[in-house]
Design a protein around this motif. Structure first.
Motif, short mmCIF file in Angstrom:
data_model
loop_
_atom_site.label_atom_id
_atom_site.label_comp_id
_atom_site.label_asym_id
_atom_site.label_seq_id
_atom_site.Cartn_x
_atom_site.Cartn_y
_atom_site.Cartn_z
N PHE A 78 0.93 -1.74 0.34
CA PHE A 78 0.19 0.18 0.13
C PHE A 78 0.62 1.39 0.19
N ASN A 79 2.37 0.87 0.31
CA ASN A 79 2.87 2.35 -0.22
C ASN A 79 3.20 3.08 -1.31
N HIS A 80 2.38 1.82 -2.12
CA HIS A 80 2.60 2.42 -3.76
C HIS A 80 1.87 1.73 -4.16
N ARG A 147 -1.14 -2.88 -15.75
CA ARG A 147 -1.51 -2.21 -17.32
C ARG A 147 -0.95 -0.56 -15.51
N HIS A 148 -0.82 -0.88 -14.39
CA HIS A 148 -0.41 0.19 -13.14
C HIS A 148 -1.62 1.23 -12.91
N ASP A 153 3.91 6.87 -8.72
CA ASP A 153 5.47 7.80 -9.45
C ASP A 153 6.11 6.87 -8.59
N GLY A 154 6.05 6.85 -7.89
CA GLY A 154 7.09 5.99 -6.62
C GLY A 154 7.76 5.01 -7.24
N ILE A 155 7.26 3.84 -7.85
CA ILE A 155 7.80 2.43 -8.65
C ILE A 155 7.29 2.29 -9.90
N THR A 156 8.05 1.86 -10.76
CA THR A 156 8.63 1.38 -12.07
C THR A 156 7.45 0.43 -11.86
#
Length: 210
Positions: A78-80, A147-148, A153-156
């Motif tokens: 959940f950080n991402h 699909r993000h 934006d903190g993870i690619t």
């Protein structure tokens, strides 16, 4: 914050707070399953009774740390995650349902080992609950990271895929430990201890700036 279904807004903070509460309750209920089999008649009998509860202590420690590990990785996940929708809430709820159920198979396993009967069946039951929980955990991450769609934006995308692979190994390893439980409940618990040591490490990919 985002709209859920009919337009009710919910933040990821609310989802995390509710999840943390479930984790805390489940991890606390574990100790309530440790009970003396009968009222001690003497000081010596008390020590004997306490020593006889070693399967309960072992199952408690392993499950406490397993729930703690799931909570840690849930926090990392959940950080991402930056957006919430109905499907994500449902998948998270299924994971929490599995976590909340864990005190029961823990008690069943400890009682079976203590009695010396049905330990293999209890170990398989315990492992099956962990496998199901692992599938729910990975389903949550696959849905959020596909699909993000729900990530920040903190993870690619490459890092999200790497996490899918790393976390995806979990249910397979739980399944192996479950299969071992058919032959030896204690060996199965030892494998879970190994998995704890493996997954307690930070599983997040390192970014180039780290």
């Amino acid at each position: 914050m985002t709209d859920i279904g009919g337009g009710t807004a919910m933040s990821t903070g609310r989802v995390e707070a509710f999840s943390d509460g479930v984790f805390a309750i489940a991890i606390t209920l574990l100790v309530l399953e440790i009970r003396l089999p009968e009222e001690p008649r003497s000081h010596a009998h008390l020590w004997e009774a306490l020593w006889g509860l070693w399967p309960s202590y072992l199952a408690y420690v392993v499950t406490f740390l397993l729930i703690g590990m799931i909570w840690m990785n849930h926090h990392r996940m959940f950080n991402h995650i930056r957006r919430v929708d109905g499907m994500l809430l449902a998948l998270n709820l299924l994971l929490l349902m599995d976590v909340a159920f864990l005190p029961f198979p823990t008690h069943v396993l400890a009682e079976a080992i203590t009695a010396g009967e049905g330990a293999s069946a209890a170990a398989v039951f315990y492992g099956a609950i962990l496998v199901i929980g692992g599938l729910f955990f990975n389903g949550l991450w696959w849905y959020a990271s596909s699909r993000h769609r729900h990530l920040g934006d903190g993870i690619t995308p490459a890092e999200a895929r790497a996490l899918r692979i790393r976390w995806g190994v979990g249910p397979l390893l739980y399944l192996v430990a479950t299969a071992v439980g058919v032959f030896s409940a204690i060996a199965s618990l030892c494998l879970y201890v190994f998995l704890l040591a493996f997954y307690f490490f930070d599983m997040r990919p390192r970014t180039s700036g780290a």
